[in-house]
Design an enzyme around this catalytic site. Structure first.
Site, mmCIF file in Angstrom:
data_model
loop_
_atom_site.group_PDB
_atom_site.id
_atom_site.type_symbol
_atom_site.label_atom_id
_atom_site.label_comp_id
_atom_site.label_asym_id
_atom_site.label_seq_id
_atom_site.Cartn_x
_atom_site.Cartn_y
_atom_site.Cartn_z
ATOM 1 N N HIS A 88 -18.080 124.087 29.138
ATOM 2 C CA HIS A 88 -17.387 124.713 27.985
ATOM 3 C C HIS A 88 -17.205 123.637 26.922
ATOM 4 O O HIS A 88 -16.360 122.753 27.059
ATOM 5 C CB HIS A 88 -16.020 125.268 28.406
ATOM 6 C CG HIS A 88 -15.286 125.955 27.292
ATOM 7 N ND1 HIS A 88 -14.780 127.230 27.417
ATOM 8 C CD2 HIS A 88 -14.963 125.566 26.033
ATOM 9 C CE1 HIS A 88 -14.177 127.574 26.295
ATOM 10 N NE2 HIS A 88 -14.273 126.562 25.430
ATOM 11 N N HIS A 147 -17.302 122.744 22.498
ATOM 12 C CA HIS A 147 -17.434 123.104 21.083
ATOM 13 C C HIS A 147 -18.151 121.973 20.356
ATOM 14 O O HIS A 147 -17.625 120.864 20.269
ATOM 15 C CB HIS A 147 -16.057 123.316 20.452
ATOM 16 C CG HIS A 147 -15.300 124.446 21.072
ATOM 17 N ND1 HIS A 147 -15.388 125.749 20.621
ATOM 18 C CD2 HIS A 147 -14.473 124.490 22.150
ATOM 19 C CE1 HIS A 147 -14.634 126.538 21.373
ATOM 20 N NE2 HIS A 147 -14.067 125.794 22.310
ATOM 21 N N LEU A 148 -19.351 122.265 19.868
ATOM 22 C CA LEU A 148 -20.099 121.228 19.133
ATOM 23 C C LEU A 148 -20.013 121.410 17.621
ATOM 24 O O LEU A 148 -20.489 120.563 16.882
ATOM 25 C CB LEU A 148 -21.570 121.216 19.562
ATOM 26 C CG LEU A 148 -21.903 120.493 20.865
ATOM 27 C CD1 LEU A 148 -23.413 120.495 21.097
ATOM 28 C CD2 LEU A 148 -21.379 119.058 20.895
ATOM 29 N N ARG A 149 -19.443 122.556 17.175
ATOM 30 C CA ARG A 149 -19.297 122.815 15.729
ATOM 31 C C ARG A 149 -20.651 122.824 15.021
ATOM 32 O O ARG A 149 -21.680 123.040 15.629
ATOM 33 C CB ARG A 149 -18.347 121.782 15.064
ATOM 34 C CG ARG A 149 -17.033 121.568 15.795
ATOM 35 C CD ARG A 149 -16.225 122.825 15.948
ATOM 36 N NE ARG A 149 -14.859 122.542 16.366
ATOM 37 C CZ ARG A 149 -14.088 123.405 17.000
ATOM 38 N NH1 ARG A 149 -14.517 124.608 17.314
ATOM 39 N NH2 ARG A 149 -12.861 123.079 17.335
ATOM 40 N N ASN A 166 -18.285 129.978 18.630
ATOM 41 C CA ASN A 166 -17.271 130.374 17.637
ATOM 42 C C ASN A 166 -17.396 129.577 16.341
ATOM 43 O O ASN A 166 -16.462 128.935 15.885
ATOM 44 C CB ASN A 166 -15.851 130.275 18.213
ATOM 45 C CG ASN A 166 -15.434 128.867 18.585
ATOM 46 O OD1 ASN A 166 -16.266 128.030 18.935
ATOM 47 N ND2 ASN A 166 -14.141 128.585 18.507
ATOM 48 N N LYS A 173 -20.045 135.048 25.476
ATOM 49 C CA LYS A 173 -18.640 134.658 25.403
ATOM 50 C C LYS A 173 -17.775 135.801 24.889
ATOM 51 O O LYS A 173 -18.077 136.382 23.847
ATOM 52 C CB LYS A 173 -18.506 133.447 24.462
ATOM 53 C CG LYS A 173 -17.073 132.999 24.192
ATOM 54 C CD LYS A 173 -16.415 132.450 25.434
ATOM 55 C CE LYS A 173 -14.939 132.190 25.218
ATOM 56 N NZ LYS A 173 -14.585 130.806 25.160
ATOM 57 N N HIS A 225 -12.411 134.002 27.397
ATOM 58 C CA HIS A 225 -11.165 133.370 26.942
ATOM 59 C C HIS A 225 -10.033 134.276 27.400
ATOM 60 O O HIS A 225 -9.840 135.357 26.840
ATOM 61 C CB HIS A 225 -11.152 133.191 25.421
ATOM 62 C CG HIS A 225 -9.910 132.499 24.935
ATOM 63 N ND1 HIS A 225 -9.917 131.202 24.470
ATOM 64 C CD2 HIS A 225 -8.615 132.906 24.901
ATOM 65 C CE1 HIS A 225 -8.670 130.850 24.160
ATOM 66 N NE2 HIS A 225 -7.867 131.867 24.399
ATOM 67 N N HIS A 264 -11.195 127.625 30.947
ATOM 68 C CA HIS A 264 -10.026 126.769 30.715
ATOM 69 C C HIS A 264 -8.742 127.359 31.289
ATOM 70 O O HIS A 264 -7.792 127.629 30.563
ATOM 71 C CB HIS A 264 -9.860 126.392 29.240
ATOM 72 C CG HIS A 264 -10.103 127.502 28.246
ATOM 73 N ND1 HIS A 264 -9.518 128.730 28.347
ATOM 74 C CD2 HIS A 264 -10.855 127.540 27.127
ATOM 75 C CE1 HIS A 264 -9.912 129.480 27.339
ATOM 76 N NE2 HIS A 264 -10.733 128.779 26.580
ATOM 77 N N LEU A 268 -5.484 125.773 22.820
ATOM 78 C CA LEU A 268 -5.333 127.100 23.404
ATOM 79 C C LEU A 268 -6.316 127.275 24.545
ATOM 80 O O LEU A 268 -7.470 126.880 24.396
ATOM 81 C CB LEU A 268 -5.557 128.180 22.334
ATOM 82 C CG LEU A 268 -4.424 128.275 21.304
ATOM 83 C CD1 LEU A 268 -4.819 129.191 20.162
ATOM 84 C CD2 LEU A 268 -3.123 128.758 21.948
ATOM 85 N N ASP A 290 -13.796 122.036 27.232
ATOM 86 C CA ASP A 290 -13.219 122.658 26.035
ATOM 87 C C ASP A 290 -12.912 121.598 24.984
ATOM 88 O O ASP A 290 -11.941 121.717 24.237
ATOM 89 C CB ASP A 290 -11.958 123.464 26.373
ATOM 90 C CG ASP A 290 -11.556 124.403 25.240
ATOM 91 O OD1 ASP A 290 -12.374 124.644 24.344
ATOM 92 O OD2 ASP A 290 -10.404 124.876 25.269
ATOM 93 N N HIS A 298 -11.279 118.911 15.775
ATOM 94 C CA HIS A 298 -10.858 119.286 14.425
ATOM 95 C C HIS A 298 -10.559 117.976 13.710
ATOM 96 O O HIS A 298 -10.072 117.023 14.344
ATOM 97 C CB HIS A 298 -9.572 120.132 14.448
ATOM 98 C CG HIS A 298 -9.746 121.482 15.083
ATOM 99 N ND1 HIS A 298 -10.223 122.580 14.409
ATOM 100 C CD2 HIS A 298 -9.504 121.907 16.343
ATOM 101 C CE1 HIS A 298 -10.262 123.630 15.222
ATOM 102 N NE2 HIS A 298 -9.832 123.240 16.409
ATOM 103 N N ALA A 306 -5.738 124.404 16.843
ATOM 104 C CA ALA A 306 -5.695 124.207 18.295
ATOM 105 C C ALA A 306 -6.974 123.539 18.760
ATOM 106 O O ALA A 306 -8.065 123.936 18.361
ATOM 107 C CB ALA A 306 -5.540 125.556 18.986
#
Ligand code: NCD
Ligand code: ZN
Length: 348
Positions: free
Chosen positions: A14, A16-18, A42, A99, A136, A174, A219, A247, A251, A263
């Site tokens: 899990h 997030h690579l943006r 996302n 997802k 999620h 998560h 989150l 996760d 940011h 978050a």
């Protein structure tokens, strides 16, 4: 004397690579230690179609460069998702999973699912075709306290979904509560859970006592200490239904350190050393490899990685960079709040 621990190269189930400058800045942090990662969809706008996933995958590969890292793509489930597109993307090997974000549950989840009845046919088609669903697990009902949203989700949403579509392979992502651990343990097959690095380390006091700590806010939010202890117990237990999904969710500092901070904890840089410290404290170092490199691959029916990662224990605490500088601003690296003696051995 330096102690070493050689592991099958780990996977992050899990991540997030943006996109854009943030992707360029943070992708190498995961590619250094991990062989593969399940990439969250996302973005703004979200990655909904196979075509969008293919384009995002190309951008990730460009950001990774020469590193030996495979992004395992996912599609973002919406009420308008086309089951045929999902199945085709999975069949061709383009995506590994889908997802499910309840609409409004977390960062960039507005396009998520409001009515679970509306995705019933898609979930049935996924079960039929063997496409796993990453979930999620938090309700968004404003009447439900934020610390209860995961436990309520199990009763109100997850269990009904799994009963309605029994063949569906589900990953509860998560997990943060003893309730989720117990629910996963109670099921015979078809359900697993990822556990993050930070939820093994912090409880809600770390966020709120002695001043608010925005870099510990994520989150699902960290819960009471008894829940953290249940997560540690599950992670070190050797139960194949639990495996790592960091996760890691970067940011920029200005988006975290403000009146309405985003978050997400950014753990890509130092996850493996922190996990080694956590498992060592539990006298469970031999269970680290299955947690980070075997259980997830087995559940997703992927081949385990061929390469290895070597961790070295130092007598003196190891230091990590406090921030990673990206073209989208500096990103603060997760601080576990205790001394870490492990580091990933340099490869040359
Ligand atoms: C994630 C993000 O920033 O995209 N944030 C987080 O706190 N984990 C979204 C998510 O996975 O909930
Ligand atoms: Zn996430």
């Amino acid at each position: 004397m330096t102690r070493t621990l050689t592991l099958t190269r780990p996977d992050d189930f899990h991540l997030h690579l943006r996109d854009g400058a943030m992707l360029q800045g943070i992708a190498p942090e995961s590619a250094r230690d991990f062989a593969r990662a399940i990439i969250m969809p996302n973005l703004v706008p979200p990655v909904v179609t196979g075509t969008q996933a293919a384009a995002y995958r190309t951008r990730i590969m460009e950001a990774i460069g020469e590193a030996d890292f495979t992004p395992l793509m996912t599609l973002y489930l919406t009420e308008a998702s086309d089951p045929a597109d999902i199945i085709a993307a999975h069949k061709s090997g383009l995506i590994t999973a889908v997802k499910l974000y309840p609409a409004g549950a977390t960062t960039n989840s507005d396009a998520g699912v409001g009515s679970f009845e509306k995705v019933r046919a898609t979930l049935d088609a996924m079960a039929e075709a063997g496409v796993p669903l990453c979930v999620h697990g938090e309700v968004t009902d404003p009447a439900v306290d934020i610390f209860d949203r995961e436990a309520v989700f199990i009763d109100r949403v997850l269990d009904p979904i799994r009963r309605a579509t029994p063949g569906l392979k589900v990953i509860m992502e998560h997990v943060t509560t003893a309730d989720a651990v117990a629910y996963v343990q109670s099921t015979a097959s078809g359900l697993a859970a990822t556990i993050t690095t930070h939820h093994l380390v912090i409880n809600r006091n770390h966020i709120l006592v002695g001043g608010i700590k925005p870099h510990y806010y994520c989150l699902p939010v960290a819960k009471r200490e008894n829940h953290r202890l249940a997560l540690v117990e599950a992670a070190v237990s050797g139960d194949p239904r639990f495996f790592l999904g960091t996760d890691s969710a970067p940011h920029s500092d200005d988006a975290k350190e403000c009146a309405c901070g985003c978050a997400g904890c950014f753990t890509a840089t130092n996850t493996m050393p922190i996990l080694a410290e956590v498992f060592e404290r539990e006298n469970a170092l031999e269970r680290l490899e299955p947690f980070v490199a075997h259980h997830g691959a087995d559940f997703y029916a992927l081949k385990r990685n061929a390469g290895t990662l070597v961790l070295e224990r130092q007598d003196q605490p190891v230091t990590f960079p406090a921030k990673v500088d990206t073209g989208a601003g500096p990103v603060t690296v997760f601080d576990p709040g205790f001394a870490v003696h492990w580091r990933v051995a340099p490869t040359n």
